[in-house]
Write an enzyme that holds these catalytic residues in place. Structure first.
Site, PDB file in Angstrom:
ATOM      1  N   HIS A   1      37.619  43.556  37.055  1.00 34.87           N
ATOM      2  CA  HIS A   1      36.711  44.199  38.005  1.00 34.87           C
ATOM      3  C   HIS A   1      36.837  45.722  37.980  1.00 34.87           C
ATOM      4  O   HIS A   1      36.658  46.379  38.990  1.00 34.87           O
ATOM      5  CB  HIS A   1      36.967  43.675  39.428  1.00 34.87           C
ATOM      6  CG  HIS A   1      36.631  42.231  39.599  1.00 34.87           C
ATOM      7  ND1 HIS A   1      36.927  41.516  40.751  1.00 34.87           N
ATOM      8  CD2 HIS A   1      36.012  41.356  38.771  1.00 34.87           C
ATOM      9  CE1 HIS A   1      36.512  40.266  40.606  1.00 34.87           C
ATOM     10  NE2 HIS A   1      35.956  40.152  39.418  1.00 34.87           N
TER      11      HIS A   1
ATOM     12  N   GLU B   1      35.957  31.092  32.450  1.00 39.63           N
ATOM     13  CA  GLU B   1      36.200  32.508  32.162  1.00 39.63           C
ATOM     14  C   GLU B   1      37.698  32.822  32.033  1.00 39.63           C
ATOM     15  O   GLU B   1      38.261  33.525  32.871  1.00 39.63           O
ATOM     16  CB  GLU B   1      35.558  33.388  33.232  1.00 39.63           C
ATOM     17  CG  GLU B   1      35.810  32.977  34.675  1.00 39.63           C
ATOM     18  CD  GLU B   1      35.166  33.938  35.662  1.00 39.63           C
ATOM     19  OE1 GLU B   1      35.395  35.157  35.568  1.00 39.63           O
ATOM     20  OE2 GLU B   1      34.422  33.458  36.540  1.00 39.63           O
TER      21      GLU B   1
ATOM     22  N   GLU C   1      30.191  37.775  30.567  1.00 41.11           N
ATOM     23  CA  GLU C   1      31.346  38.614  30.222  1.00 41.11           C
ATOM     24  C   GLU C   1      31.771  38.287  28.793  1.00 41.11           C
ATOM     25  O   GLU C   1      31.904  37.113  28.433  1.00 41.11           O
ATOM     26  CB  GLU C   1      32.493  38.382  31.207  1.00 41.11           C
ATOM     27  CG  GLU C   1      32.094  38.691  32.647  1.00 41.11           C
ATOM     28  CD  GLU C   1      33.225  38.451  33.647  1.00 41.11           C
ATOM     29  OE1 GLU C   1      34.361  38.173  33.214  1.00 41.11           O
ATOM     30  OE2 GLU C   1      32.961  38.543  34.853  1.00 41.11           O
TER      31      GLU C   1
END
Length: 416
Positions: free
Chosen positions: A246, A372, A276
């Site tokens: 982040h 992820e 991502e």
């Protein structure tokens, strides 16, 4: 409710509450049938908990049941749901927009007297003939101050948590929701393509981020022409700045040999999706390539494990074993995935549906989750940087549909 204040000569003459049906209702994200389905689920929760009303104050709660996504800026908002109807309580600074963009009625509170918000909430129930004894609220996002003030206006009433029950309802997506999520994921892929095309030596992280954001915003406007255009963003990171998932874009210029992280977040009608990817500018060194391939191995296996009947913590446990085999378990930085829906980096979380060791939720058809995996190697060590991939899957009766199409891994994402 609205007094005639045309000839007001002081603030004291101005009303505390008003009705602002300014213009006409805008087309909402979902059908009336969909909103009635959601509200019906909430009213079932109300009946089970013997609640006279529910007062939702979170971004995700208000958005999910009314389609209205507020802008906080220090003012409170609510959706008051009774057994028969629902009404948003919104700030005068927004004028008629909340009524136009919400399913149901609306009460506007003004700034001209302290605690007008709480007064508006109590009036919403008084006008409907309800003197509540039990009121549902969201404990997970309700501040102590707001809790105390609501308790004050509902003197003697019990405030009962509905946040967890509401979250469990949101975890199972309808066909209409899945359609929005699929479009949003497609738009994220388009942002990724624009970013990959922009990558070159000397360009800054923030310039790349702006290019990806612009591409997605244009496509959102094209796909959802009646929606608000807001909140879409990109985190594009390079080198050391890839260590956290982040981390915001900086003014750092890209250099040959950099590890890169592409993170696209299209916000379509309050619904968040993500793309991502790990990339390299030029050929990665041997250790970097090895680490990247390990993370891709975990990612591929994770995609295979998402299916109905799978348990979140079991998925995490199996993927942990792959990292353990490579001596990389300690390099993990967060869980393996999470639910998607009404959420963003500043609101919402369906924490009951995360692929972590402490979550025993069983995957069901209609759930939407990411895979992820990420590992980070500290600066100064061989292969330093953060490696992560991210796909979104819709769980169905026979397995799961991967709706992310942007390719991953060294075969596709080395930019020369």
């Amino acid at each position: 409710m609205t007094a005639d204040t045309t000839n007001a000569t002081s603030v004291a003459d101005l009303e505390r509450l008003k009705v602002l049906h300014n213009g006409s209702k805008a087309p909402l994200t979902f059908s009336d049938t969909e909103f009635e389905r959601r509200l019906g689920g909430l009213r079932t929760i109300m009946a089970e908990k013997q609640l006279d009303a529910v007062v939702l104050t979170s971004y995700q709660g208000i958005k999910y049941y009314s389609d209205f996504l507020f802008t906080y800026f220090g003012r409170s908002y609510a959706l008051v749901v009774t057994p028969d109807d629902q009404v948003t309580v919104t700030a005068n600074i927004d004028a008629g927009m909340p009524w136009r963009r919400s399913y149901g009625e609306n009460i506007v509170y003004t700034d001209w007297k302290r605690d007008n918000f709480q007064f508006g909430v109590s009036e919403a129930l008084r006008q409907r003939g309800i003197t509540p004894k039990r009121v549902g609220v969201e404990f997970d996002t309700l501040s102590l101050d707001t809790h105390a003030k609501l308790q004050g206006v509902f003197d003697g009433a019990a405030l009962v948590d509905v946040a967890q029950d509401s979250m469990r309802q949101r975890m199972l997506k309808s066909a209409e929701e899945i359609e929005v999520i699929k479009h949003s994921t497609r738009i994220g892929d388009l942002g990724g393509e624009a970013i990959r095309a922009a990558i070159r030596e000397g360009i800054t992280e923030y310039e790349v981020a702006l290019i990806g954001t612009e591409a997605m915003v244009h496509e959102i406007a094209k796909t959802f022409p009646d929606s608000e255009i807001r909140d879409t963003w990109v985190w594009f990171q390079s080198g050391l700045n890839t260590d956290g998932a982040h981390n915001w874009a900086t003014t750092r210029k890209l250099q040959r040999g950099d590890i890169l992280s592409l993170n696209c977040f299209p916000m379509t009608c309050g619904y968040y999706t993500a793309l991502e990817r790990t990339l390299f500018l030029g050929q990665p060194d041997e250790r970097s390539l090895e680490l990247w391939n390990v993370n891709v191995e975990v990612h591929r296996r994770g995609l295979e494990l998402i299916k109905p009947g799978a348990v979140c913590k079991d998925i995490a446990a199996e993927l942990n074993e792959i990292y353990i085999g490579h001596g990389l378990l300690a390099n993990r930085t967060f869980g393996y995935g999470h639910s998607f829906g009404v959420l963003s980096h500043y609101y919402g979380r369906e924490a009951g549906l995360e692929l972590r060791e402490d979550i025993d939720t069983v995957l069901e058809p209609g759930m939407v989750v990411s895979m992820e995996p990420m590992i980070t190697v500290a600066d100064g060590q061989p292969g330093a940087g953060g490696y992560r991939e991210h796909d979104i899957l819709v769980v169905n009766e026979s397995g799961a549909e991967n709706i992310t199409k942007f390719p991953f891994g060294p075969d596709h994402n080395i930019v020369d």
